[in-house]
Motif scaffolding. Structure first.
Motif, PDB file in Angstrom:
ATOM      1  N   ILE A  19      -0.275  10.185 -13.368  1.00 34.89           N
ATOM      2  CA  ILE A  19      -0.004  10.019 -11.994  1.00 34.89           C
ATOM      3  C   ILE A  19       1.144   9.344 -11.687  1.00 34.89           C
ATOM      4  CG2 ILE A  19      -0.889   9.209  -9.595  1.00 34.89           C
ATOM      5  CD1 ILE A  19      -3.678   9.913 -10.773  1.00 34.89           C
ATOM      6  N   VAL A  20       1.448   8.206 -12.109  1.00 33.11           N
ATOM      7  CA  VAL A  20       2.557   7.060 -12.073  1.00 33.11           C
ATOM      8  C   VAL A  20       3.788   7.887 -12.475  1.00 33.11           C
ATOM      9  CG1 VAL A  20       3.379   4.682 -12.698  1.00 33.11           C
ATOM     10  CG2 VAL A  20       1.111   5.006 -11.707  1.00 33.11           C
ATOM     11  N   ASP A  21       3.679   8.391 -13.623  1.00 37.29           N
ATOM     12  CA  ASP A  21       4.738   9.091 -14.147  1.00 37.29           C
ATOM     13  C   ASP A  21       5.405  10.291 -13.187  1.00 37.29           C
ATOM     14  OD1 ASP A  21       5.172   7.443 -16.006  1.00 37.29           O
ATOM     15  OD2 ASP A  21       4.095   8.824 -17.753  1.00 37.29           O
ATOM     16  N   ALA A  22       4.460  10.805 -12.295  1.00 38.17           N
ATOM     17  CA  ALA A  22       4.925  12.121 -11.523  1.00 38.17           C
ATOM     18  C   ALA A  22       5.250  11.698 -10.285  1.00 38.17           C
ATOM     19  CB  ALA A  22       3.636  13.078 -11.326  1.00 38.17           C
ATOM     20  N   ILE A  23       5.318  10.266  -9.701  1.00 32.83           N
ATOM     21  CA  ILE A  23       5.759   9.746  -8.503  1.00 32.83           C
ATOM     22  C   ILE A  23       7.425  10.067  -8.359  1.00 32.83           C
ATOM     23  CG2 ILE A  23       6.347   7.757  -7.214  1.00 32.83           C
ATOM     24  CD1 ILE A  23       3.523   6.561  -8.300  1.00 32.83           C
ATOM     25  N   ASP A  24       7.729  10.473  -7.474  1.00 34.37           N
ATOM     26  CA  ASP A  24       9.157  10.948  -7.171  1.00 34.37           C
ATOM     27  C   ASP A  24      10.084   9.548  -7.502  1.00 34.37           C
ATOM     28  OD1 ASP A  24      11.743  11.051  -5.743  1.00 34.37           O
ATOM     29  OD2 ASP A  24      10.922  12.707  -4.544  1.00 34.37           O
ATOM     30  N   GLN A  25      10.755   9.752  -8.469  1.00 28.84           N
ATOM     31  CA  GLN A  25      11.459   8.342  -8.835  1.00 28.84           C
ATOM     32  C   GLN A  25      12.526   8.111  -7.836  1.00 28.84           C
ATOM     33  OE1 GLN A  25      11.031   6.522 -11.577  1.00 28.84           O
ATOM     34  NE2 GLN A  25       9.049   7.736 -11.389  1.00 28.84           N
ATOM     35  N   ASN A  26      13.104   9.017  -6.981  1.00 31.27           N
ATOM     36  CA  ASN A  26      14.183   8.603  -5.778  1.00 31.27           C
ATOM     37  C   ASN A  26      13.501   8.112  -4.753  1.00 31.27           C
ATOM     38  OD1 ASN A  26      16.302   9.512  -7.502  1.00 31.27           O
ATOM     39  ND2 ASN A  26      15.886  11.748  -6.496  1.00 31.27           N
ATOM     40  N   GLU A  27      12.292   8.359  -4.569  1.00 34.06           N
ATOM     41  CA  GLU A  27      11.393   7.730  -3.462  1.00 34.06           C
ATOM     42  C   GLU A  27      11.033   6.520  -3.823  1.00 34.06           C
ATOM     43  OE1 GLU A  27       9.687   7.498   0.516  1.00 34.06           O
ATOM     44  OE2 GLU A  27      11.433   8.523  -0.501  1.00 34.06           O
ATOM     45  N   LEU A  28      10.480   6.247  -5.084  1.00 35.06           N
ATOM     46  CA  LEU A  28      10.215   4.933  -5.515  1.00 35.06           C
ATOM     47  C   LEU A  28      11.340   4.028  -5.729  1.00 35.06           C
ATOM     48  CD1 LEU A  28       7.965   3.078  -7.065  1.00 35.06           C
ATOM     49  CD2 LEU A  28       8.924   4.300  -9.272  1.00 35.06           C
ATOM     50  N   GLN A  29      12.419   4.322  -6.008  1.00 34.43           N
ATOM     51  CA  GLN A  29      13.820   3.396  -5.738  1.00 34.43           C
ATOM     52  C   GLN A  29      14.009   3.212  -4.539  1.00 34.43           C
ATOM     53  OE1 GLN A  29      15.399   2.381  -8.663  1.00 34.43           O
ATOM     54  NE2 GLN A  29      15.953   0.977  -7.240  1.00 34.43           N
ATOM     55  N   LEU A  52      -2.264   6.741  -4.739  1.00 36.07           N
ATOM     56  CA  LEU A  52      -3.498   6.951  -5.682  1.00 36.07           C
ATOM     57  C   LEU A  52      -4.811   7.255  -4.780  1.00 36.07           C
ATOM     58  CD1 LEU A  52      -2.929   3.751  -8.024  1.00 36.07           C
ATOM     59  CD2 LEU A  52      -2.899   6.278  -8.619  1.00 36.07           C
ATOM     60  N   THR A  53      -4.975   6.353  -3.607  1.00 41.12           N
ATOM     61  CA  THR A  53      -6.150   6.537  -2.891  1.00 41.12           C
ATOM     62  C   THR A  53      -6.249   7.939  -2.116  1.00 41.12           C
ATOM     63  OG1 THR A  53      -5.309   4.983  -1.097  1.00 41.12           O
ATOM     64  CG2 THR A  53      -6.481   4.158  -2.744  1.00 41.12           C
ATOM     65  N   GLU A  54      -5.053   8.024  -1.437  1.00 41.06           N
ATOM     66  CA  GLU A  54      -4.894   9.462  -0.573  1.00 41.06           C
ATOM     67  C   GLU A  54      -4.752  10.598  -1.185  1.00 41.06           C
ATOM     68  OE1 GLU A  54      -2.028   8.311   2.573  1.00 41.06           O
ATOM     69  OE2 GLU A  54      -2.937   6.501   2.846  1.00 41.06           O
ATOM     70  N   LEU A  79      -3.246  -1.333 -13.914  1.00 45.38           N
ATOM     71  CA  LEU A  79      -1.819  -0.925 -13.168  1.00 45.38           C
ATOM     72  C   LEU A  79      -1.263  -2.050 -12.726  1.00 45.38           C
ATOM     73  CD1 LEU A  79      -0.013   0.999 -12.237  1.00 45.38           C
ATOM     74  CD2 LEU A  79      -1.211   1.278 -10.075  1.00 45.38           C
ATOM     75  N   THR A  80       0.079  -2.386 -13.088  1.00 46.21           N
ATOM     76  CA  THR A  80       0.828  -3.450 -12.525  1.00 46.21           C
ATOM     77  C   THR A  80       2.170  -3.171 -11.843  1.00 46.21           C
ATOM     78  OG1 THR A  80       0.204  -4.795 -14.666  1.00 46.21           O
ATOM     79  CG2 THR A  80       2.024  -5.838 -13.352  1.00 46.21           C
ATOM     80  N   VAL A  81       2.222  -3.567 -10.701  1.00 47.45           N
ATOM     81  CA  VAL A  81       3.246  -3.134  -9.819  1.00 47.45           C
ATOM     82  C   VAL A  81       3.914  -4.501  -9.134  1.00 47.45           C
ATOM     83  CG1 VAL A  81       4.005  -2.209  -7.626  1.00 47.45           C
ATOM     84  CG2 VAL A  81       2.135  -1.317  -9.140  1.00 47.45           C
ATOM     85  N   VAL A  82       5.283  -4.634  -9.460  1.00 45.78           N
ATOM     86  CA  VAL A  82       5.932  -5.836  -8.798  1.00 45.78           C
ATOM     87  C   VAL A  82       6.417  -5.145  -7.507  1.00 45.78           C
ATOM     88  CG1 VAL A  82       7.931  -7.456  -9.236  1.00 45.78           C
ATOM     89  CG2 VAL A  82       6.669  -6.634 -11.024  1.00 45.78           C
ATOM     90  N   ASP A  83       6.460  -6.189  -6.583  1.00 47.58           N
ATOM     91  CA  ASP A  83       6.868  -5.971  -5.063  1.00 47.58           C
ATOM     92  C   ASP A  83       5.561  -5.415  -4.183  1.00 47.58           C
ATOM     93  OD1 ASP A  83       8.896  -5.769  -3.206  1.00 47.58           O
ATOM     94  OD2 ASP A  83       8.457  -3.503  -3.130  1.00 47.58           O
ATOM     95  N   THR A  84       5.660  -5.895  -3.004  1.00 48.93           N
ATOM     96  CA  THR A  84       4.631  -5.770  -2.028  1.00 48.93           C
ATOM     97  C   THR A  84       4.569  -4.073  -1.574  1.00 48.93           C
ATOM     98  OG1 THR A  84       4.295  -7.949  -1.541  1.00 48.93           O
ATOM     99  CG2 THR A  84       3.391  -6.343   0.184  1.00 48.93           C
ATOM    100  N   GLU A  85       6.026  -3.946  -1.235  1.00 45.43           N
ATOM    101  CA  GLU A  85       6.138  -2.459  -0.494  1.00 45.43           C
ATOM    102  C   GLU A  85       5.948  -1.480  -1.469  1.00 45.43           C
ATOM    103  OE1 GLU A  85       6.867  -1.600   2.588  1.00 45.43           O
ATOM    104  OE2 GLU A  85       6.767  -3.560   3.424  1.00 45.43           O
ATOM    105  N   THR A  86       6.198  -1.585  -2.757  1.00 45.05           N
ATOM    106  CA  THR A  86       6.116  -0.565  -3.862  1.00 45.05           C
ATOM    107  C   THR A  86       4.487  -0.690  -4.070  1.00 45.05           C
ATOM    108  OG1 THR A  86       8.224  -1.307  -4.756  1.00 45.05           O
ATOM    109  CG2 THR A  86       6.777   0.129  -6.240  1.00 45.05           C
ATOM    110  N   PHE A  87       4.098  -1.669  -4.294  1.00 43.44           N
ATOM    111  CA  PHE A  87       2.597  -1.607  -4.300  1.00 43.44           C
ATOM    112  C   PHE A  87       1.744  -0.926  -3.224  1.00 43.44           C
ATOM    113  CE2 PHE A  87      -1.668  -3.528  -3.430  1.00 43.44           C
ATOM    114  CZ  PHE A  87      -2.398  -3.146  -4.550  1.00 43.44           C
ATOM    115  N   ASP A  88       2.176  -1.301  -2.041  1.00 41.41           N
ATOM    116  CA  ASP A  88       1.333  -0.464  -1.015  1.00 41.41           C
ATOM    117  C   ASP A  88       1.411   0.869  -1.179  1.00 41.41           C
ATOM    118  OD1 ASP A  88       0.349  -2.973   0.065  1.00 41.41           O
ATOM    119  OD2 ASP A  88       2.092  -3.044   1.477  1.00 41.41           O
TER     120      ASP A  88
END
Length: 87
Positions: free
Chosen positions: A70-80, A32-34, A17-26
């Protein structure tokens, strides 16, 4: 407006899994974990264009479909919204 950069791919027979940006990664790591009880095996980071890039290797996942779902199901508005905090 920039969009969050998240990818799932197979590297050396396991999912990465590759994620750009610290806040987004956290935030994604917490999901994923919780919520899915999935933890990475190890983490690599680098910096590209002033942004930290996180590569999480999942040695026990050799089919990226579960992780991608799982990644695709993430709320896109919250992700943005999370992405916009630092970008």
């Amino acid at each position: 407006m920039q969009r969050p950069k998240i990818t799932v791919k197979i590297v050396d027979g396991h999912a990465v899994l590759t994620v750009v940006d610290t806040e987004t990664f956290d935030w994604i790591e917490d999901i994923l974990t919780e919520e899915h009880d999935i933890e990475g095996s190890f983490l690599e980071t680098c910096e590209i264009d002033g942004k930290t890039v996180y590569n999480v290797h999942f040695l026990d996942i050799n089919d990226p479909k579960k992780l991608k779902t799982i990644v695709d199901a993430i709320d896109q508005n919250e992700l943005q919204r999370i992405w916009n905090l630092n970008n």
